[in-house]
Scaffold this motif. Sequence first.
Motif, PDB file in Angstrom:
ATOM      1  N   GLN A 130       0.775  -1.292  -0.018  1.00  0.00           N
ATOM      2  CA  GLN A 130       0.028   0.065  -0.032  1.00  0.00           C
ATOM      3  C   GLN A 130       0.751   1.139  -0.044  1.00  0.00           C
ATOM      4  O   GLN A 130       0.578   2.148  -0.814  1.00  0.00           O
ATOM      5  CB  GLN A 130      -0.981   0.054   1.108  1.00  0.00           C
ATOM      6  CG  GLN A 130      -1.836   1.067   1.278  1.00  0.00           C
ATOM      7  CD  GLN A 130      -2.575   1.402   2.707  1.00  0.00           C
ATOM      8  OE1 GLN A 130      -1.984   1.443   3.475  1.00  0.00           O
ATOM      9  NE2 GLN A 130      -3.920   1.339   2.696  1.00  0.00           N
ATOM     10  N   ARG A 131       1.767   1.319   0.895  1.00  0.00           N
ATOM     11  CA  ARG A 131       2.792   2.499   0.862  1.00  0.00           C
ATOM     12  C   ARG A 131       3.272   2.760  -0.190  1.00  0.00           C
ATOM     13  O   ARG A 131       3.792   3.837  -0.705  1.00  0.00           O
ATOM     14  CB  ARG A 131       3.730   2.285   2.128  1.00  0.00           C
ATOM     15  CG  ARG A 131       4.520   3.536   2.475  1.00  0.00           C
ATOM     16  CD  ARG A 131       3.568   4.749   2.792  1.00  0.00           C
ATOM     17  NE  ARG A 131       2.637   4.297   3.821  1.00  0.00           N
ATOM     18  CZ  ARG A 131       2.650   4.973   5.083  1.00  0.00           C
ATOM     19  NH1 ARG A 131       3.556   5.612   5.308  1.00  0.00           N
ATOM     20  NH2 ARG A 131       1.961   4.620   5.933  1.00  0.00           N
ATOM     21  N   PHE A 169      12.417   9.072   2.048  1.00  0.00           N
ATOM     22  CA  PHE A 169      12.526   7.276   2.355  1.00  0.00           C
ATOM     23  C   PHE A 169      13.700   6.689   1.308  1.00  0.00           C
ATOM     24  O   PHE A 169      14.301   5.910   1.683  1.00  0.00           O
ATOM     25  CB  PHE A 169      10.986   6.804   1.930  1.00  0.00           C
ATOM     26  CG  PHE A 169      10.224   7.008   2.705  1.00  0.00           C
ATOM     27  CD1 PHE A 169      10.015   6.272   4.201  1.00  0.00           C
ATOM     28  CD2 PHE A 169       8.970   7.920   2.527  1.00  0.00           C
ATOM     29  CE1 PHE A 169       9.136   6.469   5.011  1.00  0.00           C
ATOM     30  CE2 PHE A 169       8.105   8.081   3.445  1.00  0.00           C
ATOM     31  CZ  PHE A 169       8.280   7.550   4.787  1.00  0.00           C
ATOM     32  N   LEU A 170      13.619   7.373   0.166  1.00  0.00           N
ATOM     33  CA  LEU A 170      14.798   6.874  -0.654  1.00  0.00           C
ATOM     34  C   LEU A 170      16.073   6.954  -0.232  1.00  0.00           C
ATOM     35  O   LEU A 170      17.162   6.254  -0.392  1.00  0.00           O
ATOM     36  CB  LEU A 170      14.772   7.378  -2.234  1.00  0.00           C
ATOM     37  CG  LEU A 170      13.418   7.133  -2.935  1.00  0.00           C
ATOM     38  CD1 LEU A 170      13.366   8.039  -4.209  1.00  0.00           C
ATOM     39  CD2 LEU A 170      13.675   5.669  -3.504  1.00  0.00           C
ATOM     40  N   LEU A 171      16.280   8.128   0.461  1.00  0.00           N
ATOM     41  CA  LEU A 171      17.642   8.469   1.073  1.00  0.00           C
ATOM     42  C   LEU A 171      17.900   8.089   2.401  1.00  0.00           C
ATOM     43  O   LEU A 171      18.729   8.326   3.170  1.00  0.00           O
ATOM     44  CB  LEU A 171      17.944   9.989   1.064  1.00  0.00           C
ATOM     45  CG  LEU A 171      18.066  10.525  -0.590  1.00  0.00           C
ATOM     46  CD1 LEU A 171      17.858  12.146  -0.392  1.00  0.00           C
ATOM     47  CD2 LEU A 171      19.367  10.160  -0.953  1.00  0.00           C
ATOM     48  N   ALA A 172      16.816   7.350   2.908  1.00  0.00           N
ATOM     49  CA  ALA A 172      16.842   6.861   4.320  1.00  0.00           C
ATOM     50  C   ALA A 172      18.145   5.956   4.775  1.00  0.00           C
ATOM     51  O   ALA A 172      18.671   6.259   6.017  1.00  0.00           O
ATOM     52  CB  ALA A 172      15.422   6.175   4.747  1.00  0.00           C
ATOM     53  N   PRO A 173      18.653   5.264   4.106  1.00  0.00           N
ATOM     54  CA  PRO A 173      19.670   4.370   4.383  1.00  0.00           C
ATOM     55  C   PRO A 173      20.882   5.307   4.780  1.00  0.00           C
ATOM     56  O   PRO A 173      21.593   5.053   5.556  1.00  0.00           O
ATOM     57  CB  PRO A 173      20.018   3.517   3.317  1.00  0.00           C
ATOM     58  CG  PRO A 173      19.017   3.293   2.604  1.00  0.00           C
ATOM     59  CD  PRO A 173      18.019   4.595   2.674  1.00  0.00           C
ATOM     60  N   ALA A 174      21.254   6.460   4.182  1.00  0.00           N
ATOM     61  CA  ALA A 174      22.233   7.311   4.632  1.00  0.00           C
ATOM     62  C   ALA A 174      21.876   7.782   5.994  1.00  0.00           C
ATOM     63  O   ALA A 174      22.916   8.273   6.862  1.00  0.00           O
ATOM     64  CB  ALA A 174      22.078   8.474   3.571  1.00  0.00           C
ATOM     65  N   ALA A 190       9.395   2.394  -0.933  1.00  0.00           N
ATOM     66  CA  ALA A 190       9.940   3.657  -1.684  1.00  0.00           C
ATOM     67  C   ALA A 190      10.812   2.954  -2.693  1.00  0.00           C
ATOM     68  O   ALA A 190      10.758   3.615  -3.966  1.00  0.00           O
ATOM     69  CB  ALA A 190      10.676   4.666  -0.973  1.00  0.00           C
ATOM     70  N   TYR A 191      11.666   1.771  -2.560  1.00  0.00           N
ATOM     71  CA  TYR A 191      12.366   1.350  -3.605  1.00  0.00           C
ATOM     72  C   TYR A 191      11.616   0.530  -4.525  1.00  0.00           C
ATOM     73  O   TYR A 191      11.757   0.390  -5.736  1.00  0.00           O
ATOM     74  CB  TYR A 191      13.656   0.600  -3.005  1.00  0.00           C
ATOM     75  CG  TYR A 191      14.543   1.503  -2.636  1.00  0.00           C
ATOM     76  CD1 TYR A 191      15.525   2.098  -3.529  1.00  0.00           C
ATOM     77  CD2 TYR A 191      14.931   1.687  -1.199  1.00  0.00           C
ATOM     78  CE1 TYR A 191      16.356   3.072  -3.012  1.00  0.00           C
ATOM     79  CE2 TYR A 191      15.877   2.527  -0.696  1.00  0.00           C
ATOM     80  CZ  TYR A 191      16.837   3.038  -1.661  1.00  0.00           C
ATOM     81  OH  TYR A 191      17.753   4.081  -1.406  1.00  0.00           O
ATOM     82  N   LYS A 192      10.432  -0.267  -3.824  1.00  0.00           N
ATOM     83  CA  LYS A 192       9.542  -0.855  -4.794  1.00  0.00           C
ATOM     84  C   LYS A 192       8.802   0.113  -5.638  1.00  0.00           C
ATOM     85  O   LYS A 192       8.536  -0.086  -6.661  1.00  0.00           O
ATOM     86  CB  LYS A 192       8.433  -1.699  -3.651  1.00  0.00           C
ATOM     87  CG  LYS A 192       7.446  -2.378  -4.434  1.00  0.00           C
ATOM     88  CD  LYS A 192       6.604  -2.960  -3.577  1.00  0.00           C
ATOM     89  CE  LYS A 192       5.504  -4.011  -4.198  1.00  0.00           C
ATOM     90  NZ  LYS A 192       4.471  -2.722  -4.851  1.00  0.00           N
ATOM     91  N   ALA A 193       8.574   1.226  -5.117  1.00  0.00           N
ATOM     92  CA  ALA A 193       7.807   2.303  -5.866  1.00  0.00           C
ATOM     93  C   ALA A 193       8.669   2.765  -7.001  1.00  0.00           C
ATOM     94  O   ALA A 193       8.304   3.061  -8.057  1.00  0.00           O
ATOM     95  CB  ALA A 193       7.273   3.462  -4.798  1.00  0.00           C
ATOM     96  N   ALA A 194      10.076   3.089  -6.797  1.00  0.00           N
ATOM     97  CA  ALA A 194      10.784   3.326  -7.919  1.00  0.00           C
ATOM     98  C   ALA A 194      10.850   2.668  -9.109  1.00  0.00           C
ATOM     99  O   ALA A 194      10.969   2.881 -10.112  1.00  0.00           O
ATOM    100  CB  ALA A 194      12.276   3.881  -7.045  1.00  0.00           C
TER     101      ALA A 194
END
Length: 632
Positions: A470-471, A515-520, A592-596
């Motif tokens: 969903q997210r 969310f995409l940059l969250a690992p940083a 977010a990575y699934k969305a990308a």
Amino acid sequence: MSETDLSLATAPRHRPVPRRRRPIVSILMQDHGLAPADAMTALSEAHRSGADVSQALLAEELSRPETILAAQSTRHGALVLDPAKDPPDPALAGLLPPEVCLRHAVLPWRRSGGRLTVATARPERFEDLAALLPDETDPIEMALLPEGLLHEIITDRHGDEMARRAETQVPTHESCRDMGPGAAQRLGLGLLCALACLVGLLLAPTLFFTMATLLAIGTLLFAQLMKVAALVASQLSRQTESAAHGTRATVSLLIPLFREEDIAGDLLRRLKRLDYPRAGLDILFILEARDETTRRALEGLCLPPFVRVIEVPDGPITTKPRAMNYALRFARGEIVGIYDAEDAPAPDHLQRVVGHFARSPPEMACLQGILDFYNPQANWLSRCFTIEYATWFRVVLPGLARLGFAIPLGGTTVFFRREALEAVGGWDAHNVTEDADLGVRLARHGYRTELLPIVTREEANNRLWPWIRQRSRWLKGYMITWRVHMRAPWRLRRELGSWKTFGVQLVFLTAFLQFLLAPALWSFWLVLAGWSHPFGALFGTDALRALLWTFLATEGVSLLVSIAAISRSPHTGLLPWAPTLFLYFPLGAIAAYKAAFELVSKPFYWDKTAHGRSAPDHAGADLPEDGPAKRS
């Protein structure tokens, strides 16, 4: 001057057959045995709702449809048509657009003896037809047809055509449908970007990681500043409502259903709690043509007269906005609202919505309510989801409205002036967050959205993989919406102004970049454990320490805003769970990575959320906040 005389004065060529003016209630009492008490009830409901007395009789189930039709025939001296014996002339199918026929419940039927016979399901408003027909049309005469049969004929003739228009009615420059072609090229470009990032990480890991960290911190700071500003602004935006007694409007509720067989019965039970005149209520259950399971579930229910089922023909896409665009053509109301299948609205919703619209200027085109959950205690995920929703709907959205930004709408408990909704082309049928996109498009066309403190309870998605799916759809939709409105940034600025254009960046760009940059950002937790961060190697330990404290401060801001949001909700028992949100939000990075990936491979794919998997926490948990529901 009578209504008939007025029609003749304005359109003498379209002269209707003379009418017999006996009131329909009188005909029903004298010829069909309608009880005087029922007649008084119908007249009272018609006055209260502003609807025709025939509609009041049907909605309150005081008389059978065929009996009312016979009484209308007597009153208007009109023939009741039987399509099986007297089918409509297909040569007249193009005389009026199908949308006009649906809006006015009319259908050109046949030409005979120098007259045009037109079927109608609303004979009391038949004189409005004169202004719709071409000037060269023959004089017209009325015939009667039940609205259900009229809709069936129009759907059989024009259903596929209307479904195609529902897919493309938003102007091309405001739609994302141009993302359909070129999937292979986008996927190749996406893989190339991913490869470039991997090469940068391998060849210059310190520089790459440092730049990603700076960008992540920048977006985080903007997001947290927005939250703080929204918190302060929302304190100043507490709305007061005055009573609006006697306000009348027909309200159409569009409720898309897709594979919702598990919750259809609960949905109907909750909708019946709405305290609004039944004659002014028009509920449309919207089904996809191939959704046999939901259709069978609805067939097993006894649907009241104010509930209709609209089936959307198959097409190249199957999305909620496409279904709503199609169903809007069948709606009767001048106010259009959206609920989801799992929603439990408070009984007074529609009274408050109609009253607020009545007191507001025409440019106030949309009202957004508050979404809450009836199962926050299901598990940890539902608790965090409830806190997140409280933050968004009770702090952030009211604050954004107060700050003058365009409001990204929620997909439910949102209400529109129909004229404004149609003026902007409805929903973008290809956008998987059509609600957020529509909020921006309304603002671009000069309309305003306001927040109304009405609460709808729904089911919190509390299973891990369904939550991520969903997210990912929401984040993909935010990426698509940002891309659509930023394809011509100077035009966006001209239509919205600099301040609202800045708001679009705050709301959409920071949402998915975080969310995409969250690992940083997660790397700072490792610093606390003694890891040597690459940022320190470039800028020194003092800069690293300052950045670390900035990161911790932003976490503190998130916690503060969450606590403020919980305190405004009925879920104060969730306060001890607020500090655990730092474990909850990393799930969004996976989404977010699934969305990308889906953005470049299948941008229009609608990852459906299954409902009916988590019951209310207790009896009454799906009731409004001022009802008997207990605090969480």
